[in-house]
Design an enzyme around this catalytic site. Structure first.
Site, PDB file in Angstrom:
ATOM      1  N   SER A   1      -1.894 -10.380  -0.012  1.00  0.00           N
ATOM      2  CA  SER A   1      -3.216  -9.888   0.367  1.00  0.00           C
ATOM      3  C   SER A   1      -3.762 -10.796   1.460  1.00  0.00           C
ATOM      4  O   SER A   1      -3.546 -12.017   1.420  1.00  0.00           O
ATOM      5  CB  SER A   1      -4.147  -9.950  -0.850  1.00  0.00           C
ATOM      6  OG  SER A   1      -5.489  -9.828  -0.443  1.00  0.00           O
ATOM      7  N   SER A   2      -4.492 -10.211   2.390  1.00  0.00           N
ATOM      8  CA  SER A   2      -5.127 -11.032   3.420  1.00  0.00           C
ATOM      9  C   SER A   2      -6.113 -12.001   2.766  1.00  0.00           C
ATOM     10  O   SER A   2      -6.365 -13.092   3.271  1.00  0.00           O
ATOM     11  CB  SER A   2      -5.873 -10.150   4.420  1.00  0.00           C
ATOM     12  OG  SER A   2      -4.995  -9.170   4.922  1.00  0.00           O
TER      13      SER A   2
ATOM     14  N   GLY B   1      -6.186  -5.870   9.439  1.00  0.00           N
ATOM     15  CA  GLY B   1      -5.614  -7.011  10.140  1.00  0.00           C
ATOM     16  C   GLY B   1      -5.330  -8.186   9.225  1.00  0.00           C
ATOM     17  O   GLY B   1      -5.284  -8.068   8.008  1.00  0.00           O
ATOM     18  N   TYR B   2      -5.116  -9.338   9.874  1.00  0.00           N
ATOM     19  CA  TYR B   2      -4.610 -10.547   9.218  1.00  0.00           C
ATOM     20  C   TYR B   2      -3.356 -10.167   8.417  1.00  0.00           C
ATOM     21  O   TYR B   2      -3.275 -10.310   7.207  1.00  0.00           O
ATOM     22  CB  TYR B   2      -5.669 -11.245   8.346  1.00  0.00           C
ATOM     23  CG  TYR B   2      -5.477 -12.742   8.410  1.00  0.00           C
ATOM     24  CD1 TYR B   2      -5.732 -13.433   9.595  1.00  0.00           C
ATOM     25  CD2 TYR B   2      -4.971 -13.458   7.333  1.00  0.00           C
ATOM     26  CE1 TYR B   2      -5.496 -14.799   9.688  1.00  0.00           C
ATOM     27  CE2 TYR B   2      -4.733 -14.818   7.414  1.00  0.00           C
ATOM     28  CZ  TYR B   2      -4.995 -15.476   8.595  1.00  0.00           C
ATOM     29  OH  TYR B   2      -4.756 -16.819   8.696  1.00  0.00           O
ATOM     30  N   LEU B   3      -2.396  -9.684   9.197  1.00  0.00           N
ATOM     31  CA  LEU B   3      -1.213  -9.039   8.630  1.00  0.00           C
ATOM     32  C   LEU B   3      -0.380  -9.994   7.779  1.00  0.00           C
ATOM     33  O   LEU B   3      -0.297 -11.194   8.061  1.00  0.00           O
ATOM     34  CB  LEU B   3      -0.327  -8.493   9.755  1.00  0.00           C
ATOM     35  CG  LEU B   3      -0.995  -7.500  10.716  1.00  0.00           C
ATOM     36  CD1 LEU B   3       0.017  -7.040  11.772  1.00  0.00           C
ATOM     37  CD2 LEU B   3      -1.583  -6.304   9.979  1.00  0.00           C
ATOM     38  N   HIS B   4       0.227  -9.435   6.757  1.00  0.00           N
ATOM     39  CA  HIS B   4       1.174 -10.173   5.930  1.00  0.00           C
ATOM     40  C   HIS B   4       2.397  -9.273   5.712  1.00  0.00           C
ATOM     41  O   HIS B   4       2.444  -8.139   6.219  1.00  0.00           O
ATOM     42  CB  HIS B   4       0.535 -10.601   4.605  1.00  0.00           C
ATOM     43  CG  HIS B   4      -0.137  -9.488   3.870  1.00  0.00           C
ATOM     44  ND1 HIS B   4       0.553  -8.444   3.294  1.00  0.00           N
ATOM     45  CD2 HIS B   4      -1.456  -9.228   3.638  1.00  0.00           C
ATOM     46  CE1 HIS B   4      -0.291  -7.620   2.726  1.00  0.00           C
ATOM     47  NE2 HIS B   4      -1.531  -8.060   2.929  1.00  0.00           N
ATOM     48  N   GLU B   5       3.337  -9.758   4.943  1.00  0.00           N
ATOM     49  CA  GLU B   5       4.615  -9.053   4.766  1.00  0.00           C
ATOM     50  C   GLU B   5       4.406  -7.647   4.180  1.00  0.00           C
ATOM     51  O   GLU B   5       5.185  -6.735   4.451  1.00  0.00           O
ATOM     52  CB  GLU B   5       5.542  -9.915   3.894  1.00  0.00           C
ATOM     53  CG  GLU B   5       6.986  -9.491   3.842  1.00  0.00           C
ATOM     54  CD  GLU B   5       7.638  -9.309   5.214  1.00  0.00           C
ATOM     55  OE1 GLU B   5       8.373  -8.321   5.374  1.00  0.00           O
ATOM     56  OE2 GLU B   5       7.406 -10.148   6.126  1.00  0.00           O
TER      57      GLU B   5
ATOM     58  N   HIS C   1       1.937  -5.543   4.937  1.00  0.00           N
ATOM     59  CA  HIS C   1       1.659  -4.672   6.085  1.00  0.00           C
ATOM     60  C   HIS C   1       2.943  -4.431   6.892  1.00  0.00           C
ATOM     61  O   HIS C   1       3.200  -3.322   7.354  1.00  0.00           O
ATOM     62  CB  HIS C   1       0.641  -5.324   7.031  1.00  0.00           C
ATOM     63  CG  HIS C   1      -0.710  -5.564   6.430  1.00  0.00           C
ATOM     64  ND1 HIS C   1      -1.255  -6.826   6.318  1.00  0.00           N
ATOM     65  CD2 HIS C   1      -1.627  -4.706   5.938  1.00  0.00           C
ATOM     66  CE1 HIS C   1      -2.461  -6.726   5.783  1.00  0.00           C
ATOM     67  NE2 HIS C   1      -2.712  -5.456   5.533  1.00  0.00           N
TER      68      HIS C   1
END
Ligand code: PAF
Length: 285
Positions: free
Chosen positions: A185-186, A31-35, A37
């Site tokens: 990165s998260s 989780g704590y998605l970024h580009e 993911h």
């Protein structure tokens, strides 16, 4: 888009889809998605009929004193980001649902897990291989997508999938970087502006080493020295590892060739960043 919490319900959903002849692509995350993911989700969407995203901060892959408690968690934010990529299901179980009382199995892979992150994070890869095996059993995908930023993790999961004869295609996707080069990165969310600026030394060092090797410098010791000197300019940087390895075996090499990958893990304060690059490939602009 549906959110499923219960492993059994998730498995039943997947088995029903497969009975209808539909294929399932799977993106496991914490989780704590970024580009990064989202790029995996978009690629998964194009390759299968159904797309499942898991969000589970897996306690068993964090060591004592690591950031399990502080790892960022925000399911509403993640749902909002995931929806436009065409995710069908977010699977987000609790820890007791994944590890109920009496849970007693561990998946252990030797060799590939012993160096690099495995050397400094005891037990980390046992946690990863165990949870990914469980997630594969629950989600029943034909295809699973992982980022190449976790280069060692991807190699470990490929070998585990092959060793256990799991009928799942493992797809590795390129690192996604911020416009200034920082690998997404998260954990970047932990960095102050000052530490984030210092963190750019990782991509900078990879870029310099890649340029030097493509200009003909193939001596790994010389390239590693260049990387140490660049990162050593940053007052908060503490190198955990800095190695040039053969990309499949992850064994250190002394001479660089097309299969050589430079892998870095560096602490900035308490935040540990990792990054890597296949040296003879041009570094992205
Ligand atoms: O890469 C990650 O986010 C995790 O290690 C994974 C693969 C989701 C397992 O918890």
């Amino acid at each position: 888009m549906e959110i499923i919490r219960c492993p059994l319900q998730m498995q039943q959903w997947s088995l029903a889809e497969r009975r209808q002849g539909r294929t399932i692509a799977f993106v496991p995350t914490m989780g704590y998605l970024h580009e990064g993911h989202l790029s995996l989700l978009r690629a998964g969407r194009q390759r299968a009929d159904r797309l499942v995203l898991s969000i589970f901060v897996n306690p068993t892959q964090f060591g004592a004193g690591e950031d399990f408690d502080s790892y960022p968690r925000d399911l509403d934010r993640d749902s909002t980001l995931a929806q436009p990529t065409g995710v069908d299901v977010i699977f987000s179980p609790s820890a007791p649902q994944m590890y109920p009382p009496g849970f007693a199995t561990q998946v252990h892979l030797s060799g590939l897990t012993e160096g690099l992150c495995g050397a400094s994070r005891a037990g980390h890869f046992d946690g990863v291989t165990t949870v990914v095996s469980k997630l594969f059993g629950i989600v029943q995908p034909q295809l699973a997508l992982f980022g190449q930023k976790d280069f060692q993790q991807l190699a470990v999961i490929r070998q585990m999938t092959s060793d256990l004869n799991l009928p799942i295609e493992i797809v590795g996707m390129p690192i996604v970087r911020e416009s200034d080069g920082l690998a997404m990165s998260s954990r970047n969310s932990y960095l102050t502006a000052e530490l984030r600026q210092q963190g750019l030394s990782l991509s900078d060092a990879l870029r310099q080493a890649s340029a030097a090797s493509r200009q003909g410098q193939r001596d790994a010791a010389v390239l590693l020295d260049l990387v140490h000197r660049r990162i050593g300019q940053e007052p908060a940087a503490r190198i955990d590892y800095c190695e040039i390895c053969q990309a499949q075996t992850l064994q250190p090499v002394s001479q660089v060739d097309a299969q050589s990958v430079l892998l870095l893990a560096v602490y900035f304060g308490t935040t540990r960043l990792i990054d890597n690059h296949l040296l003879l490939q041009p570094f992205p602009a």
